[in-house]
Design a protein around this motif. Structure first.
Motif, mmCIF file in Angstrom:
data_model
loop_
_atom_site.group_PDB
_atom_site.id
_atom_site.type_symbol
_atom_site.label_atom_id
_atom_site.label_comp_id
_atom_site.label_asym_id
_atom_site.label_seq_id
_atom_site.Cartn_x
_atom_site.Cartn_y
_atom_site.Cartn_z
ATOM 1 N N LEU A 138 -1.532 0.797 4.861
ATOM 2 C CA LEU A 138 -1.908 -0.014 4.061
ATOM 3 C C LEU A 138 -1.246 0.832 3.150
ATOM 4 C CD1 LEU A 138 -2.796 -2.294 1.957
ATOM 5 C CD2 LEU A 138 -5.045 -1.557 2.176
ATOM 6 N N ARG A 139 -0.759 0.451 2.311
ATOM 7 C CA ARG A 139 0.278 1.096 0.492
ATOM 8 C C ARG A 139 -0.334 0.539 -0.916
ATOM 9 N NH1 ARG A 139 4.295 1.448 -2.365
ATOM 10 N NH2 ARG A 139 5.123 3.624 -2.754
ATOM 11 N N GLU A 140 -1.080 1.442 -1.619
ATOM 12 C CA GLU A 140 -1.603 0.765 -2.168
ATOM 13 C C GLU A 140 -0.546 1.477 -3.921
ATOM 14 O OE1 GLU A 140 -5.685 -0.557 -4.468
ATOM 15 O OE2 GLU A 140 -5.615 1.901 -4.248
ATOM 16 N N GLU A 141 -0.277 0.560 -4.791
ATOM 17 C CA GLU A 141 -0.156 1.399 -5.341
ATOM 18 C C GLU A 141 -0.553 0.445 -6.969
ATOM 19 O OE1 GLU A 141 4.594 0.653 -7.351
ATOM 20 O OE2 GLU A 141 5.173 1.234 -5.819
ATOM 21 N N VAL A 142 -0.827 1.639 -8.222
ATOM 22 C CA VAL A 142 -0.966 1.181 -9.565
ATOM 23 C C VAL A 142 -0.375 1.602 -10.854
ATOM 24 C CG1 VAL A 142 -2.869 1.315 -10.588
ATOM 25 C CG2 VAL A 142 -3.909 1.610 -8.595
ATOM 26 N N ARG A 143 0.497 0.937 -10.519
ATOM 27 C CA ARG A 143 1.548 0.549 -12.152
ATOM 28 C C ARG A 143 0.340 0.609 -13.708
ATOM 29 N NH1 ARG A 143 6.745 -1.732 -10.600
ATOM 30 N NH2 ARG A 143 6.355 -0.810 -8.490
ATOM 31 N N GLY A 144 0.555 1.914 -14.150
ATOM 32 C CA GLY A 144 0.008 1.373 -15.695
ATOM 33 C C GLY A 144 0.832 -0.472 -16.343
ATOM 34 N N GLU A 145 -0.080 0.330 -17.503
ATOM 35 C CA GLU A 145 0.588 -1.458 -18.711
ATOM 36 C C GLU A 145 2.280 -1.667 -18.543
ATOM 37 O OE1 GLU A 145 -0.147 -4.984 -21.862
ATOM 38 O OE2 GLU A 145 -1.667 -2.704 -21.459
ATOM 39 N N LYS A 146 2.226 -0.225 -18.820
ATOM 40 C CA LYS A 146 3.522 0.192 -19.526
ATOM 41 C C LYS A 146 4.292 1.125 -18.500
ATOM 42 C CE LYS A 146 2.082 1.287 -23.888
ATOM 43 N NZ LYS A 146 2.169 1.599 -24.951
ATOM 44 N N GLY A 147 3.945 0.584 -17.438
ATOM 45 C CA GLY A 147 5.381 1.631 -15.692
ATOM 46 C C GLY A 147 4.932 2.688 -15.856
ATOM 47 N N THR A 148 4.588 3.053 -16.528
ATOM 48 C CA THR A 148 5.250 4.429 -16.560
ATOM 49 C C THR A 148 3.656 5.828 -15.637
ATOM 50 O OG1 THR A 148 3.752 5.676 -19.052
ATOM 51 C CG2 THR A 148 6.233 4.950 -18.610
ATOM 52 N N ASP A 149 2.931 5.314 -15.561
ATOM 53 C CA ASP A 149 1.562 6.126 -15.071
ATOM 54 C C ASP A 149 1.837 5.373 -13.874
ATOM 55 O OD1 ASP A 149 0.968 7.427 -16.845
ATOM 56 O OD2 ASP A 149 -0.182 6.071 -17.863
ATOM 57 N N ILE A 150 1.894 5.757 -12.531
ATOM 58 C CA ILE A 150 1.973 5.754 -11.082
ATOM 59 C C ILE A 150 1.147 6.379 -9.967
ATOM 60 C CG2 ILE A 150 3.553 4.501 -9.172
ATOM 61 C CD1 ILE A 150 5.565 4.138 -10.950
ATOM 62 N N ALA A 151 0.558 6.082 -9.082
ATOM 63 C CA ALA A 151 -0.477 6.159 -8.637
ATOM 64 C C ALA A 151 -0.039 5.469 -7.219
ATOM 65 C CB ALA A 151 -1.777 6.351 -9.195
ATOM 66 N N VAL A 152 0.032 6.243 -5.730
ATOM 67 C CA VAL A 152 -0.105 5.731 -5.081
ATOM 68 C C VAL A 152 -0.829 6.055 -4.085
ATOM 69 C CG1 VAL A 152 1.719 5.693 -3.064
ATOM 70 C CG2 VAL A 152 2.461 5.521 -4.778
ATOM 71 N N ARG A 153 -1.360 5.229 -2.816
ATOM 72 C CA ARG A 153 -2.646 5.719 -1.793
ATOM 73 C C ARG A 153 -2.554 5.302 -0.436
ATOM 74 N NH1 ARG A 153 -8.499 3.787 -1.583
ATOM 75 N NH2 ARG A 153 -7.777 1.582 -1.824
ATOM 76 N N ASN A 154 -2.778 6.157 0.215
ATOM 77 C CA ASN A 154 -2.228 5.128 1.209
ATOM 78 C C ASN A 154 -3.555 5.521 2.462
ATOM 79 O OD1 ASN A 154 0.775 5.045 1.346
ATOM 80 N ND2 ASN A 154 0.691 7.433 1.654
ATOM 81 N N GLN A 155 -3.159 4.552 2.760
ATOM 82 C CA GLN A 155 -4.952 4.108 4.088
ATOM 83 C C GLN A 155 -4.692 3.712 4.858
ATOM 84 O OE1 GLN A 155 -7.520 1.486 2.328
ATOM 85 N NE2 GLN A 155 -9.062 1.970 3.483
ATOM 86 N N ARG A 156 -5.648 4.680 5.917
ATOM 87 C CA ARG A 156 -4.924 3.954 8.194
ATOM 88 C C ARG A 156 -6.305 3.152 7.700
ATOM 89 N NH1 ARG A 156 -1.424 7.107 10.500
ATOM 90 N NH2 ARG A 156 -0.893 8.788 9.474
ATOM 91 N N VAL A 157 -5.689 2.392 8.748
ATOM 92 C CA VAL A 157 -7.362 1.190 9.405
ATOM 93 C C VAL A 157 -7.293 1.237 10.426
ATOM 94 C CG1 VAL A 157 -7.739 -1.061 8.868
ATOM 95 C CG2 VAL A 157 -7.065 -0.162 7.234
ATOM 96 N N GLU A 158 -8.147 2.189 11.684
ATOM 97 C CA GLU A 158 -8.821 1.889 13.065
ATOM 98 C C GLU A 158 -8.654 0.245 12.876
ATOM 99 O OE1 GLU A 158 -7.119 3.794 14.856
ATOM 100 O OE2 GLU A 158 -6.293 5.326 13.268
ATOM 101 N N LEU A 159 -8.208 -0.579 13.992
ATOM 102 C CA LEU A 159 -8.675 -1.649 14.366
ATOM 103 C C LEU A 159 -9.234 -2.111 15.691
ATOM 104 C CD1 LEU A 159 -5.222 -3.538 13.187
ATOM 105 C CD2 LEU A 159 -7.832 -3.164 11.946
ATOM 106 N N PHE A 160 -9.209 -0.823 16.767
ATOM 107 C CA PHE A 160 -9.922 -0.735 18.205
ATOM 108 C C PHE A 160 -11.316 -1.052 17.715
ATOM 109 C CE2 PHE A 160 -5.713 0.631 19.996
ATOM 110 C CZ PHE A 160 -5.712 -0.262 20.297
#
Length: 176
Positions: A99-121
């Motif tokens: 899962l890739r989460e991208e958070v952008r500030g209101e003006k679009g200049t601040d961007i933070a990306v977080r990746n998460q692994r979800v083990e499903l077994f």
């Protein structure tokens, strides 16, 4: 405009096959889909995405729903820090969802990306979600530990549709 048309097309196809219909009687429980309903749902999803690969169709459908129901700054009226939340799913190792989460500030200049692994077994494949009355978003919970996994705009039908697609995807990925 294109997102509205895509949303309407997806809803029309799913409504046409009875996937989004409500139970006929109040005493019917939503304990899951029968095997015929599952087969119909998966067939419609594969037709919608023009593929015979169930996994790829479910992944594409989940990603389209994440785009359509993204929590955007425009929905966050009155919030101190308005920001866009975008998510994208990818397949990882067998039994794993990325899962890739991208958070952008209101003006679009601040961007933070977080990746998460979800083990499903070994986890319950059914995704739980909450849409608080006072909030502006719906939260879908991680099937591993029930912590918040992702947030979308507050739309009960959208959250239910996304939870259903993710649940089918998880069940498919658990097969290996």
């Amino acid at each position: 405009m294109q997102l509205r048309l895509t949303r309407k097309l997806i809803s029309a196809v799913l409504l046409g096959c009875g996937v989004l219909s409500m139970p006929l009687h109040a005493n019917e429980t939503d304990s899951g889909l029968s095997s015929a309903e599952q087969a119909d749902y998966l067939r419609e999803i594969k037709q919608l995405y023009l593929t015979q690969d169930e996994r790829q169709a479910l992944l594409a459908h989940s990603n389209d729903l994440l785009k359509n129901y993204a929590l955007r700054a425009g929905y966050q009226v009155g919030q101190a820090q308005r920001q866009d939340l975008f998510y994208q799913l990818r397949l990882g190792a067998p039994g794993e969802l990325l899962l890739r989460e991208e958070v952008r500030g209101e003006k679009g200049t601040d961007i933070a990306v977080r990746n998460q692994r979800v083990e499903l077994f070994g986890v319950d494949p059914f995704i739980r979600y909450d849409c608080p009355q006072a909030g502006i978003s719906c939260v879908l919970h991680n099937p591993v530990d029930d912590r918040p996994l992702l947030s979308i705009v507050r739309d009960h039908k959208g959250a239910a549709e996304l939870a259903k697609a993710l649940s089918f995807l998880i069940r498919n990925l658990q097969k290996g």
